[in-house]
Design a protein around this motif. Structure first.
Motif, PDB file in Angstrom:
ATOM      1  N   ILE A 123       0.835  -1.212   0.000  1.00 42.49           N
ATOM      2  CA  ILE A 123       0.000   0.000   0.000  1.00 42.49           C
ATOM      3  C   ILE A 123       0.870   1.262   0.000  1.00 42.49           C
ATOM      4  O   ILE A 123       0.439   2.314  -0.492  1.00 42.49           O
ATOM      5  N   LEU A 124       2.085   1.163   0.518  1.00 44.05           N
ATOM      6  CA  LEU A 124       3.012   2.288   0.398  1.00 44.05           C
ATOM      7  C   LEU A 124       3.399   2.485  -1.069  1.00 44.05           C
ATOM      8  O   LEU A 124       3.483   3.620  -1.558  1.00 44.05           O
ATOM      9  N   ALA A 125       3.619   1.372  -1.767  1.00 42.27           N
ATOM     10  CA  ALA A 125       3.871   1.463  -3.203  1.00 42.27           C
ATOM     11  C   ALA A 125       2.667   2.051  -3.928  1.00 42.27           C
ATOM     12  O   ALA A 125       2.815   2.871  -4.849  1.00 42.27           O
ATOM     13  N   ASP A 126       1.462   1.655  -3.508  1.00 41.96           N
ATOM     14  CA  ASP A 126       0.241   2.204  -4.106  1.00 41.96           C
ATOM     15  C   ASP A 126       0.168   3.716  -3.939  1.00 41.96           C
ATOM     16  O   ASP A 126      -0.273   4.434  -4.846  1.00 41.96           O
ATOM     17  N   SER A 127       0.581   4.205  -2.767  1.00 44.11           N
ATOM     18  CA  SER A 127       0.521   5.642  -2.510  1.00 44.11           C
ATOM     19  C   SER A 127       1.436   6.404  -3.465  1.00 44.11           C
ATOM     20  O   SER A 127       1.083   7.474  -3.960  1.00 44.11           O
ATOM     21  N   VAL A 128       2.608   5.823  -3.741  1.00 43.13           N
ATOM     22  CA  VAL A 128       3.516   6.444  -4.700  1.00 43.13           C
ATOM     23  C   VAL A 128       2.916   6.401  -6.107  1.00 43.13           C
ATOM     24  O   VAL A 128       2.921   7.392  -6.837  1.00 43.13           O
ATOM     25  N   GLU A 129       2.370   5.239  -6.481  1.00 45.36           N
ATOM     26  CA  GLU A 129       1.792   5.080  -7.821  1.00 45.36           C
ATOM     27  C   GLU A 129       0.623   6.034  -8.024  1.00 45.36           C
ATOM     28  O   GLU A 129       0.458   6.619  -9.103  1.00 45.36           O
ATOM     29  N   TRP A 130      -0.193   6.198  -7.004  1.00 45.35           N
ATOM     30  CA  TRP A 130      -1.356   7.081  -7.093  1.00 45.35           C
ATOM     31  C   TRP A 130      -0.924   8.542  -7.182  1.00 45.35           C
ATOM     32  O   TRP A 130      -1.494   9.333  -7.930  1.00 45.35           O
ATOM     33  N   HIS A 131       0.123   8.890  -6.424  1.00 42.28           N
ATOM     34  CA  HIS A 131       0.571  10.286  -6.394  1.00 42.28           C
ATOM     35  C   HIS A 131       1.324  10.676  -7.658  1.00 42.28           C
ATOM     36  O   HIS A 131       1.144  11.783  -8.197  1.00 42.28           O
ATOM     37  N   ASP A 132       2.189   9.772  -8.156  1.00 39.53           N
ATOM     38  CA  ASP A 132       3.021  10.102  -9.307  1.00 39.53           C
ATOM     39  C   ASP A 132       3.289   8.826 -10.092  1.00 39.53           C
ATOM     40  O   ASP A 132       4.302   8.144  -9.890  1.00 39.53           O
ATOM     41  N   VAL A 133       2.389   8.498 -11.002  1.00 37.85           N
ATOM     42  CA  VAL A 133       2.490   7.232 -11.722  1.00 37.85           C
ATOM     43  C   VAL A 133       3.733   7.180 -12.604  1.00 37.85           C
ATOM     44  O   VAL A 133       4.335   6.110 -12.781  1.00 37.85           O
ATOM     45  N   ASN A 134       4.163   8.324 -13.136  1.00 39.60           N
ATOM     46  CA  ASN A 134       5.353   8.318 -13.975  1.00 39.60           C
ATOM     47  C   ASN A 134       6.605   7.988 -13.163  1.00 39.60           C
ATOM     48  O   ASN A 134       7.476   7.236 -13.626  1.00 39.60           O
ATOM     49  N   LEU A 135       6.699   8.540 -11.970  1.00 42.99           N
ATOM     50  CA  LEU A 135       7.815   8.201 -11.094  1.00 42.99           C
ATOM     51  C   LEU A 135       7.776   6.716 -10.751  1.00 42.99           C
ATOM     52  O   LEU A 135       8.806   6.030 -10.791  1.00 42.99           O
ATOM     53  N   TYR A 136       6.610   6.222 -10.431  1.00 40.77           N
ATOM     54  CA  TYR A 136       6.470   4.821 -10.055  1.00 40.77           C
ATOM     55  C   TYR A 136       6.914   3.891 -11.178  1.00 40.77           C
ATOM     56  O   TYR A 136       7.527   2.844 -10.931  1.00 40.77           O
ATOM     57  N   ARG A 137       6.620   4.259 -12.399  1.00 42.54           N
ATOM     58  CA  ARG A 137       6.950   3.399 -13.534  1.00 42.54           C
ATOM     59  C   ARG A 137       8.421   3.464 -13.928  1.00 42.54           C
ATOM     60  O   ARG A 137       8.905   2.583 -14.632  1.00 42.54           O
ATOM     61  N   THR A 138       9.123   4.500 -13.471  1.00 43.64           N
ATOM     62  CA  THR A 138      10.512   4.663 -13.905  1.00 43.64           C
ATOM     63  C   THR A 138      11.524   4.517 -12.778  1.00 43.64           C
ATOM     64  O   THR A 138      12.720   4.387 -13.057  1.00 43.64           O
ATOM     65  N   VAL A 139      11.082   4.528 -11.542  1.00 43.11           N
ATOM     66  CA  VAL A 139      12.021   4.492 -10.426  1.00 43.11           C
ATOM     67  C   VAL A 139      12.733   3.142 -10.348  1.00 43.11           C
ATOM     68  O   VAL A 139      12.169   2.105 -10.712  1.00 43.11           O
ATOM     69  N   GLN A 140      13.974   3.171  -9.906  1.00 40.52           N
ATOM     70  CA  GLN A 140      14.707   1.940  -9.661  1.00 40.52           C
ATOM     71  C   GLN A 140      14.032   1.232  -8.480  1.00 40.52           C
ATOM     72  O   GLN A 140      13.924   1.797  -7.390  1.00 40.52           O
ATOM     73  N   PRO A 141      13.536   0.012  -8.666  1.00 31.85           N
ATOM     74  CA  PRO A 141      12.777  -0.644  -7.596  1.00 31.85           C
ATOM     75  C   PRO A 141      13.499  -0.685  -6.260  1.00 31.85           C
ATOM     76  O   PRO A 141      12.868  -0.538  -5.209  1.00 31.85           O
ATOM     77  N   ALA A 142      14.837  -0.875  -6.283  1.00 26.91           N
ATOM     78  CA  ALA A 142      15.584  -0.954  -5.030  1.00 26.91           C
ATOM     79  C   ALA A 142      15.402   0.297  -4.180  1.00 26.91           C
ATOM     80  O   ALA A 142      15.418   0.230  -2.947  1.00 26.91           O
ATOM     81  N   LEU A 143      15.240   1.457  -4.817  1.00 30.04           N
ATOM     82  CA  LEU A 143      15.013   2.687  -4.061  1.00 30.04           C
ATOM     83  C   LEU A 143      13.665   2.651  -3.351  1.00 30.04           C
ATOM     84  O   LEU A 143      13.544   3.053  -2.190  1.00 30.04           O
ATOM     85  N   LEU A 144      12.635   2.186  -4.047  1.00 25.70           N
ATOM     86  CA  LEU A 144      11.318   2.102  -3.426  1.00 25.70           C
ATOM     87  C   LEU A 144      11.337   1.112  -2.266  1.00 25.70           C
ATOM     88  O   LEU A 144      10.793   1.385  -1.192  1.00 25.70           O
ATOM     89  N   TYR A 145      11.981  -0.045  -2.452  1.00 28.36           N
ATOM     90  CA  TYR A 145      12.062  -1.027  -1.374  1.00 28.36           C
ATOM     91  C   TYR A 145      12.837  -0.472  -0.181  1.00 28.36           C
ATOM     92  O   TYR A 145      12.482  -0.715   0.976  1.00 28.36           O
ATOM     93  N   GLY A 146      13.899   0.292  -0.465  1.00 28.70           N
ATOM     94  CA  GLY A 146      14.664   0.888   0.624  1.00 28.70           C
ATOM     95  C   GLY A 146      13.858   1.898   1.407  1.00 28.70           C
ATOM     96  O   GLY A 146      13.945   1.981   2.635  1.00 28.70           O
TER      97      GLY A 146
END
Length: 423
Positions: free
Chosen positions: A344-367
């Motif tokens: 759901i934290l990932a969802d919050s990022v995707e909802w707020h900025d879908v372009n960032l979510y689609r391009t971010v390095q996954p390791a950064l989001l997990y961190g």
């Protein structure tokens, strides 16, 4: 003592009453071979959602506290679809929860589970102020999962989501998969679905990140043990449990025991499979399987030496009494509103900025997810004065007013991306 650097490691981790109500209100739609696509009532203002919902769904089949459950029409025999929301349908704070597909013993049980899960989702969303409230879609099936016409079911769900007009977002849950989300994304014209589509982010790994973060936060705050001194039991070795087990081995845990109903699933490199998690001693229990598994009997008779408990399972305790027994035994427990919040934290990022979510390095989001959950877990221990019996999730719930947590992710990236990222 757990080193602070561990927190900044960006490695890719990784019912009887309801029966009577439903029997009198059951909508006989399962036998329909087709559903004529309605002229969907599109809400232009928040207050318009009420009439739109009533016109399409009819009255709620069940309501309790703030939660309401509606039955949605489907086009195949043997499947009944319920949509639960914990509060009003609002586009400024939409409901968010995945689609669960399961063979319940009755529709009443499915509805009760939908309520329980939607309320649990609200606790998760409130814990981190994601911008969402709780919701859940539950499909009760009395036919084999392999026989379900999944594309047709996703199209039916898409019709319901269109009626709800952005007041409910959904994604994967038990027995639904990426292919289902592909069908649903196509049917909704890429609306109302938060499931990591067109992104390298894996929401199962995101959930595992929040589990690992909670584990590290507990150990940092208690400061009386390190991973290398502890034995862990992972109860449930699905996608999340397997990722957690693998990461604990990588981080240097003394011993990682794995247990699953499918013996083959517990075979994970570096781990020790066990057959009975309730009778095998460990220092740290990590539930990643079915809900309500920790009964009063399990809590009372769990082998001596258990010190910590946190995991991915939604509602691991069968009753408040079972949780109280663990607390009185001195077991520090971080609830799933923190430890299972990664998706759901990932969802919050995707909802707020879908372009960032689609391009971010996954390791950064997990961190980022790991750091958020570790901080929450450590704060719980500190506010409880290191007393397991005084641990309370309410102590770390933020005010509802303020920006959604997903909006803070870009600033975190800016602060941390200059550091070395381990791939």
């Amino acid at each position: 003592m757990i080193l602070v650097s561990w927190f900044r490691c960006y490695t890719v981790l990784m019912g009887a009453v309801l029966s009577a109500v439903l029997s009198s209100r059951h909508v006989a739609v399962q036998g329909l071979s087709t559903i004529t696509s309605p002229t969907l009532p599109v809400a232009t203002h928040l207050h318009d959602l009420g009439p739109a919902v009533r016109d399409f769904f009819g009255d709620a089949v069940h309501s309790v506290r703030a939660a309401r459950v509606f039955q949605a029409p489907v086009r195949q025999d043997g499947v009944t679809l319920f949509i639960a929301t914990d509060g009003d349908f609002r586009r400024d704070r939409p409901g968010n929860g995945g689609i669960r597909l399961l063979d319940y013993s009755s529709d009443a049980d499915a509805v009760a589970d939908a309520v329980r899960l939607a309320e649990g989702m609200t606790r998760k969303h409130d814990m981190f102020r994601t911008g969402f409230s709780g919701a859940k879609l539950v499909a009760n099936t009395d036919i084999p999962l392999g026989d379900i016409k999944r594309k047709s079911l996703m199209q039916d769900i898409a019709t319901a989501l269109e009626v709800l007009s952005g007041s409910v977002y959904t994604g994967c849950d038990l027995n639904t998969c990426d292919l289902d989300m592909d069908y649903l994304t196509e049917a909704t014209d890429e609306k109302y679905v938060l499931a990591g589509r067109e992104s390298h982010v894996d929401t199962n790994v995101a959930t595992a990140a929040s589990v690992i973060g909670s584990i590290l936060g507990l150990l940092e705050a208690t400061a009386d043990a390190t991973l290398s001194e502890l034995t862990f039991t992972i109860q449930g070795c699905g996608k999340v449990g397997r990722t957690v087990a693998t990461e604990l081995v990588r981080l240097g845990a003394k011993r990682v025991q794995t247990c699953d109903l499918r013996a083959s699933a517990a075979q994970i490199d570096g781990c020790a499979p066990i057959t009975d998690w309730t009778a095998t001693p460990c220092d740290f229990l990590v539930p990643c399987a079915n809900s309500l598994a920790i009964t009063e009997d399990v809590a009372s008779n769990f082998p001596v030496g258990l010190r910590f408990c946190t995991g991915a399972t939604n509602q691991p305790f069968a009753s408040p009494r079972a949780q109280e027994i663990f607390a009185r035994r001195g077991v520090f427990h971080v609830p799933e509103s923190i430890s299972s919040a990664g998706a759901i934290l990932a969802d919050s990022v995707e909802w707020h900025d879908v372009n960032l979510y689609r391009t971010v390095q996954p390791a950064l989001l997990y961190g980022w997810i790991r750091s958020l959950s570790s901080r929450k877990a450590a704060t719980m221990v500190e506010l409880a004065a290191h007393d397991a019996a005084r641990m309370s999730a309410q102590d770390v719930v933020p005010p509802k007013e303020g920006d959604p947590i997903g909006k803070a992710f870009p600033a975190w990236i800016e602060e941390h991306a200059v550091k070395k990222v381990l791939i």
